[in-house]
Design a protein around this motif. Structure first.
Motif, PDB file in Angstrom:
ATOM      1  N   ILE A  72       4.413  -6.364 -12.250  1.00 38.80           N
ATOM      2  CA  ILE A  72       5.766  -6.154 -10.497  1.00 38.80           C
ATOM      3  C   ILE A  72       4.807  -5.309  -9.354  1.00 38.80           C
ATOM      4  O   ILE A  72       4.443  -4.034  -9.731  1.00 38.80           O
ATOM      5  N   GLY A  73       3.933  -5.244  -8.930  1.00 47.59           N
ATOM      6  CA  GLY A  73       2.873  -4.355  -8.079  1.00 47.59           C
ATOM      7  C   GLY A  73       3.453  -3.643  -6.891  1.00 47.59           C
ATOM      8  O   GLY A  73       3.771  -4.821  -5.983  1.00 47.59           O
ATOM      9  N   CYS A  74       3.742  -2.674  -6.554  1.00 46.81           N
ATOM     10  CA  CYS A  74       4.472  -2.594  -5.629  1.00 46.81           C
ATOM     11  C   CYS A  74       3.073  -1.006  -4.741  1.00 46.81           C
ATOM     12  O   CYS A  74       2.545  -0.215  -4.852  1.00 46.81           O
ATOM     13  N   GLU A  75       3.202  -1.409  -3.481  1.00 46.51           N
ATOM     14  CA  GLU A  75       1.912  -0.407  -2.481  1.00 46.51           C
ATOM     15  C   GLU A  75       2.364  -0.750  -1.257  1.00 46.51           C
ATOM     16  O   GLU A  75       2.293  -1.999  -0.211  1.00 46.51           O
ATOM     17  N   PRO A  76       2.591   0.206  -0.129  1.00 48.26           N
ATOM     18  CA  PRO A  76       3.143   0.253   1.148  1.00 48.26           C
ATOM     19  C   PRO A  76       2.161  -0.030   1.833  1.00 48.26           C
ATOM     20  O   PRO A  76       2.644  -0.362   3.232  1.00 48.26           O
ATOM     21  N   PHE A  77       0.383   0.721   1.547  1.00 49.44           N
ATOM     22  CA  PHE A  77      -0.142   0.841   1.997  1.00 49.44           C
ATOM     23  C   PHE A  77      -0.713  -1.296   2.456  1.00 49.44           C
ATOM     24  O   PHE A  77      -1.306  -1.928   2.000  1.00 49.44           O
TER      25      PHE A  77
END
Length: 231
Positions: free
Chosen positions: A86-91
């Motif tokens: 699971i990868g989180c990234e707001p950009f």
């Protein structure tokens, strides 16, 4: 990309910078529009989501918070097809790059979250994550900005809740004050055992590390510091 809309007055302090930059290419925008919805983690009620249910294999689950351009996430997912990532990234540009890597490599073991990682973490069941990577988070080097750093007591409590017994955590930074502060806070929590036995254990990249473009830029004030912990 979030299914929950928290009251702004209760939203936690923002720990990351901008979420957009240059316009995406037509191909990248199509991936965000067409592919991302199907890979987005269905965040809902607190502690209700078993992340293992998101993947076909019943293997371990790894969480990467702030994956930047996605190089580390994609390579780790290729190396361990039996692990769910699971990868989180707001950009949005980083998210578009990760989607490109997922598509080009035919990966089926990656799910994504394009927002603050904390609502996602809140939705995950207790003891449901086997490994977490927090690599080169926004350093907020100025003194007045440091309250925005991700590694805070509340964040570590939330992280510890979702980690399975024996889970591994890796934190890396190239800002000396953040390395000192993060180590102090991890140890103060009491639930994270630092694995270093000698200086090379925190000075040298771990054998399984995947270098990233951000890391290569050497934007910080020190060589990268690697802090590995066990729960």
């Amino acid at each position: 990309m979030t299914s929950r809309t928290p009251d702004p007055q209760f939203r936690p302090i923002r720990t990351f910078g901008r979420t957009g930059g240059r316009a995406l290419s037509v191909r990248q925008q199509a991936l965000v529009d067409d592919m991302l919805p199907g890979l987005t983690v269905p965040v809902g009620a607190d502690a209700a989501l078993d992340p293992h249910a998101l993947f076909a294999n019943a293997g371990p689950v790894c969480l990467e918070i702030g994956f930047g351009g996605g190089e580390h996430l994609i390579e780790q997912a290729q190396r361990a097809p039996g692990t769910g990532f699971i990868g989180c990234e707001p950009f949005i540009e980083g998210m578009a790059k990760a989607l490109t890597g997922i598509k080009e490599n035919g990966l089926t073991n990656v799910r994504l979250w394009m927002d603050d990682a904390r609502p996602l973490m809140a939705s995950l069941a207790d003891h449901s994550v086997d490994q977490a990577f927090i690599l080169f988070p926004d350093p907020w080097p100025k003194k007045k900005q440091q309250k925005r750093r991700l590694i805070q007591p509340d964040f570590l409590a939330a992280l510890h809740r979702i980690l399975a017994p024996g889970a591994r955590v890796r934190f890396a930074t190239d800002v000396a004050s953040y390395a000192d502060e993060a180590l102090t806070r991890f140890l103060a929590h009491g639930g994270f055992a630092w694995q270093a036995e000698r200086a090379d254990d925190w000075r040298t990249p771990p054998e399984d590390h995947v270098p990233t473009r951000y890391e290569a830029k050497r934007l910080g004030d020190c060589e990268p510091v690697w802090l590995d912990f066990r729960v």
